[in-house]
Each structure stands twice: as C-alpha cells, then as structure tokens.
Design a protein around this motif. Structure first.
Motif, PDB file in Angstrom:
ATOM      1  N   THR A   1      26.408 -28.226  -5.397  1.00 17.82           N
ATOM      2  CA  THR A   1      26.988 -29.564  -5.463  1.00 17.82           C
ATOM      3  C   THR A   1      27.734 -29.850  -4.162  1.00 17.82           C
ATOM      4  N   PRO A   2      27.300 -30.897  -3.436  1.00 21.49           N
ATOM      5  CA  PRO A   2      27.950 -31.177  -2.163  1.00 21.49           C
ATOM      6  C   PRO A   2      29.345 -31.765  -2.360  1.00 21.49           C
ATOM      7  N   ARG A   3      30.119 -31.753  -1.284  1.00 22.59           N
ATOM      8  CA  ARG A   3      31.437 -32.363  -1.296  1.00 22.59           C
ATOM      9  C   ARG A   3      31.268 -33.805  -0.838  1.00 22.59           C
ATOM     10  N   GLY A   4      31.853 -34.757  -1.598  1.00 24.20           N
ATOM     11  CA  GLY A   4      31.711 -36.157  -1.240  1.00 24.20           C
ATOM     12  C   GLY A   4      32.917 -36.633  -0.464  1.00 24.20           C
ATOM     13  N   PRO A   5      33.030 -37.910  -0.210  1.00 25.36           N
ATOM     14  CA  PRO A   5      32.026 -38.930  -0.531  1.00 25.36           C
ATOM     15  C   PRO A   5      30.835 -38.911   0.439  1.00 25.36           C
ATOM     16  N   ILE A   6      29.791 -39.630   0.033  1.00 26.12           N
ATOM     17  CA  ILE A   6      28.654 -39.850   0.918  1.00 26.12           C
ATOM     18  C   ILE A   6      28.708 -41.297   1.396  1.00 26.12           C
ATOM     19  N   ALA A   7      28.748 -41.466   2.719  1.00 33.38           N
ATOM     20  CA  ALA A   7      28.738 -42.811   3.311  1.00 33.38           C
ATOM     21  C   ALA A   7      27.295 -43.158   3.671  1.00 33.38           C
ATOM     22  N   LEU A   8      26.835 -44.294   3.167  1.00 32.32           N
ATOM     23  CA  LEU A   8      25.430 -44.682   3.350  1.00 32.32           C
ATOM     24  C   LEU A   8      25.386 -46.078   3.986  1.00 32.32           C
ATOM     25  N   ASP A   9      25.042 -46.118   5.260  1.00 27.30           N
ATOM     26  CA  ASP A   9      25.025 -47.410   5.957  1.00 27.30           C
ATOM     27  C   ASP A   9      23.623 -47.772   6.417  1.00 27.30           C
ATOM     28  N   GLY A  10      23.470 -49.035   6.814  1.00 29.49           N
ATOM     29  CA  GLY A  10      22.186 -49.484   7.344  1.00 29.49           C
ATOM     30  C   GLY A  10      22.088 -50.990   7.271  1.00 29.49           C
ATOM     31  N   PRO A  11      21.077 -51.555   7.948  1.00 25.09           N
ATOM     32  CA  PRO A  11      20.936 -53.013   7.993  1.00 25.09           C
ATOM     33  C   PRO A  11      20.440 -53.601   6.673  1.00 25.09           C
ATOM     34  N   VAL A  12      20.323 -54.921   6.650  1.00 19.90           N
ATOM     35  CA  VAL A  12      19.834 -55.673   5.486  1.00 19.90           C
ATOM     36  C   VAL A  12      18.534 -55.052   4.954  1.00 19.90           C
ATOM     37  N   ALA A  13      18.492 -54.845   3.651  1.00 17.52           N
ATOM     38  CA  ALA A  13      17.265 -54.391   2.967  1.00 17.52           C
ATOM     39  C   ALA A  13      16.702 -53.083   3.520  1.00 17.52           C
ATOM     40  N   SER A  14      17.598 -52.196   3.940  1.00 20.63           N
ATOM     41  CA  SER A  14      17.116 -50.890   4.425  1.00 20.63           C
ATOM     42  C   SER A  14      16.943 -49.913   3.269  1.00 20.63           C
ATOM     43  N   GLY A  15      17.238 -50.361   2.047  1.00 22.56           N
ATOM     44  CA  GLY A  15      17.036 -49.513   0.864  1.00 22.56           C
ATOM     45  C   GLY A  15      18.300 -48.828   0.390  1.00 22.56           C
ATOM     46  N   LYS A  16      19.452 -49.244   0.923  1.00 18.83           N
ATOM     47  CA  LYS A  16      20.713 -48.557   0.596  1.00 18.83           C
ATOM     48  C   LYS A  16      21.003 -48.553  -0.900  1.00 18.83           C
TER      49      LYS A  16
ATOM     50  N   ARG B   1       9.921 -55.525   1.786  1.00 16.77           N
ATOM     51  CA  ARG B   1      10.555 -55.040   0.547  1.00 16.77           C
ATOM     52  C   ARG B   1      11.348 -56.158  -0.123  1.00 16.77           C
ATOM     53  N   ARG B   2      12.103 -56.913   0.677  1.00 18.63           N
ATOM     54  CA  ARG B   2      12.915 -57.992   0.108  1.00 18.63           C
ATOM     55  C   ARG B   2      12.018 -59.069  -0.518  1.00 18.63           C
ATOM     56  N   PHE B   3      10.904 -59.353   0.181  1.00 19.90           N
ATOM     57  CA  PHE B   3       9.929 -60.339  -0.308  1.00 19.90           C
ATOM     58  C   PHE B   3       9.400 -59.903  -1.680  1.00 19.90           C
ATOM     59  N   ALA B   4       9.052 -58.616  -1.819  1.00 15.78           N
ATOM     60  CA  ALA B   4       8.527 -58.102  -3.093  1.00 15.78           C
ATOM     61  C   ALA B   4       9.597 -58.192  -4.188  1.00 15.78           C
TER      62      ALA B   4
ATOM     63  N   PHE C   1       7.183 -65.125   3.256  1.00 14.19           N
ATOM     64  CA  PHE C   1       7.533 -63.942   4.045  1.00 14.19           C
ATOM     65  C   PHE C   1       8.228 -64.364   5.343  1.00 14.19           C
ATOM     66  N   THR C   2       7.735 -65.442   5.944  1.00 14.15           N
ATOM     67  CA  THR C   2       8.313 -65.922   7.212  1.00 14.15           C
ATOM     68  C   THR C   2       9.784 -66.290   7.027  1.00 14.15           C
ATOM     69  N   ASP C   3      10.100 -66.964   5.909  1.00 19.38           N
ATOM     70  CA  ASP C   3      11.496 -67.341   5.636  1.00 19.38           C
ATOM     71  C   ASP C   3      12.356 -66.103   5.421  1.00 19.38           C
ATOM     72  N   VAL C   4      11.826 -65.142   4.667  1.00 16.68           N
ATOM     73  CA  VAL C   4      12.596 -63.925   4.387  1.00 16.68           C
ATOM     74  C   VAL C   4      12.882 -63.180   5.693  1.00 16.68           C
ATOM     75  N   LEU C   5      11.867 -63.079   6.559  1.00 13.99           N
ATOM     76  CA  LEU C   5      12.027 -62.361   7.828  1.00 13.99           C
ATOM     77  C   LEU C   5      13.037 -63.073   8.738  1.00 13.99           C
ATOM     78  N   ALA C   6      12.966 -64.401   8.795  1.00 16.35           N
ATOM     79  CA  ALA C   6      13.887 -65.161   9.655  1.00 16.35           C
ATOM     80  C   ALA C   6      15.326 -64.995   9.166  1.00 16.35           C
ATOM     81  N   ASP C   7      15.513 -65.044   7.855  1.00 17.68           N
ATOM     82  CA  ASP C   7      16.842 -64.899   7.258  1.00 17.68           C
ATOM     83  C   ASP C   7      17.408 -63.498   7.542  1.00 17.68           C
ATOM     84  N   LEU C   8      16.542 -62.504   7.415  1.00 18.83           N
ATOM     85  CA  LEU C   8      16.947 -61.117   7.648  1.00 18.83           C
ATOM     86  C   LEU C   8      17.368 -60.894   9.114  1.00 18.83           C
TER      87      LEU C   8
END
Ligand code: DC
Length: 223
Positions: free
Chosen positions: A5-20, A157-160, A171-178
């Motif tokens: 069992t690891p010691r926490g916390p786990i910090a999980l960062d990343g851009p929009v819709a990276s799957g966080k 992924r966000r589109f789906a 898809f074009t709108d989702v990509l532009a917004d992202l």
C-alpha cells in the motif's frame, strides 16, 4: 495497510480531458482511497457565477461565492449549499465559465483552502486530480503523476462522452473549446498548468484506461 500500500496523497494533474477523472477514480477504487476531482469545485463556482446577473459578476462577488459556498464532493457527485448540482456542471457553458473564474487569484486561494481541507479529511489516503495539485495544492505529495495526450485524442474522448450523455457538439467545436481552455490554463498568471518537476509524465494517446491505471499503480508501488 500492507507493504504494497503506497503512502498518499497522489497528485494527478494534466490538461482538459486527459483522463484524470476516469483514471483517478479507478486508482482510488483499486487502493480503497478517496477520489477528489478539484475541477468540480471550479465548475461549482462557474455554475453559481452564471446564475447571477452579469453586473454582479465582479471579482469580489466571485471570491465571495468561492469562500462561502459549502461544497461536498463524493466521488463524482457534487452538492453545493445542500443542492445536488451533479447534473448541471458538465455543460460546455459551465466548463468555459469555470475556466474563466480559475484565472482569478482570490477564487483560487479560496478553493485551494477547501481542497487542502478535503485532502486532510481523507487522512492522506486520497487521489486528487486537477491542474495545480502537484505544484501548489499538495506540493509535498510523495507521488505526482502528469497525464497528457494530444489535443485530438483528448477532444475525441470528450466528443464520445458528450455523445453518450446525449449533448453532442461537432468534433470541431469540441476541439476548438479544448484548445481555448488549454491556452487559458497554461497562460494564466496564478498557478499555470505545468508538470511539477518531480512528476512522472504519462502520454496516454495509445493507452486504454486500464493500461493507464496499471502504469500509475506500478509507479506508485515503485516498479
Ligand atoms: O478538470 P475540469 O475540466 O473539470 O476543470 C474545470 C476548470 O477548472 C478548468 O478549465 C481549469 C480549472 N481548474 C483549475 O484551474 N485548477 C484545478 N486544480 C482544477 C481545475
């Protein structure tokens, strides 16, 4: 707790819709830990800001909202001042407003305080996802992960997801917004999005969610 069992916390960062959120929830479930998606707090402030008349949307009123709103996050459900707003905070409009309020230092300060309180309540057994968790909120986290993927893969992924929810845009709108939200996240003066120097960066374009979760767990267990 066993040796694995690891010691926490786990910090999980990343851009929009990276799957966080999906990955973070998966990791937390496998460890029996709490998952906190901090983007939800910014979305709550965005939602409440949209409910007030534009003339009242000053920095001061947004700061007051961030300080005074009583927020409760439970996995993916969100309550604010006793109201369940889970179904309201995933719209593109709320996401754009969240991204704007996230540029304001007083709002960030108030929400960082709330995030640290939530992490403390979980006693460190927490996976916290966001943009500035490894660099600001939980700077001392022993494990930091930075998830990344190309804008096209993330928009796909966000589109789906939006299709599955029945609120599809092109898809074009989702990509532009992202791209617009990416730009705001990376260029804001206060806590811009960037990997912490001690974060492990994982590029997920060609990986399934399960593969990403396995890789993160391998890393946290020191393999
Ligand atoms: O992860 P998300 O899309 O739900 O986040 C909504 C917005 O909140 C995003 O545009 C950037 C902001 N955010 C932030 O600035 N810092 C965080 N720790 C989490 C989210």
């Amino acid at each position: 707790m066993d040796d694995m069992t690891p010691r926490g916390p786990i910090a999980l960062d990343g851009p929009v819709a990276s799957g966080k959120s999906t990955v973070g929830l998966g990791i937390a479930r496998r460890l029996g830990w709490t998952f906190i998606d901090t983007g939800l707090l910014y979305r709550v402030v965005g939602l409440l800001a949209l409910r007030i008349e534009p003339p009242a949307r000053s920095d001061e009123s947004l700061e007051r909202i961030a300080v005074e709103a009583e927020m409760r996050i439970d996995s993916m459900s969100v309550h604010v001042n006793g109201e369940d707003v889970t179904a309201l905070i995933h719209s593109a409009e709320v996401a754009q407003m969240a991204s704007r309020v996230a540029e304001l230092s007083p709002v960030r300060r108030a929400l960082v305080t709330k995030q640290r309180e939530m992490a403390a309540q979980a006693g460190g057994s927490v996976v916290m996802a966001g943009r500035d968790i490894g660099t600001v909120v939980l700077r001392d986290a022993p494990i930091k992960i930075y998830l990344d993927a190309s804008p096209e893969a993330r928009a796909g992924r966000r589109f789906a997801e939006e299709h599955a929810r029945g609120t599809p845009r092109t898809f074009t709108d989702v990509l532009a917004d992202l791209r617009e939200r990416d730009r705001r996240d990376a260029e804001r003066a206060d806590s811009p999005l960037r990997p912490a120097p001690d974060a492990r960066r994982l590029v997920t374009d060609s990986l399934s969610v399960e593969q990403v979760i396995d890789r993160v767990l391998d890393h946290v267990r020191g393999n």
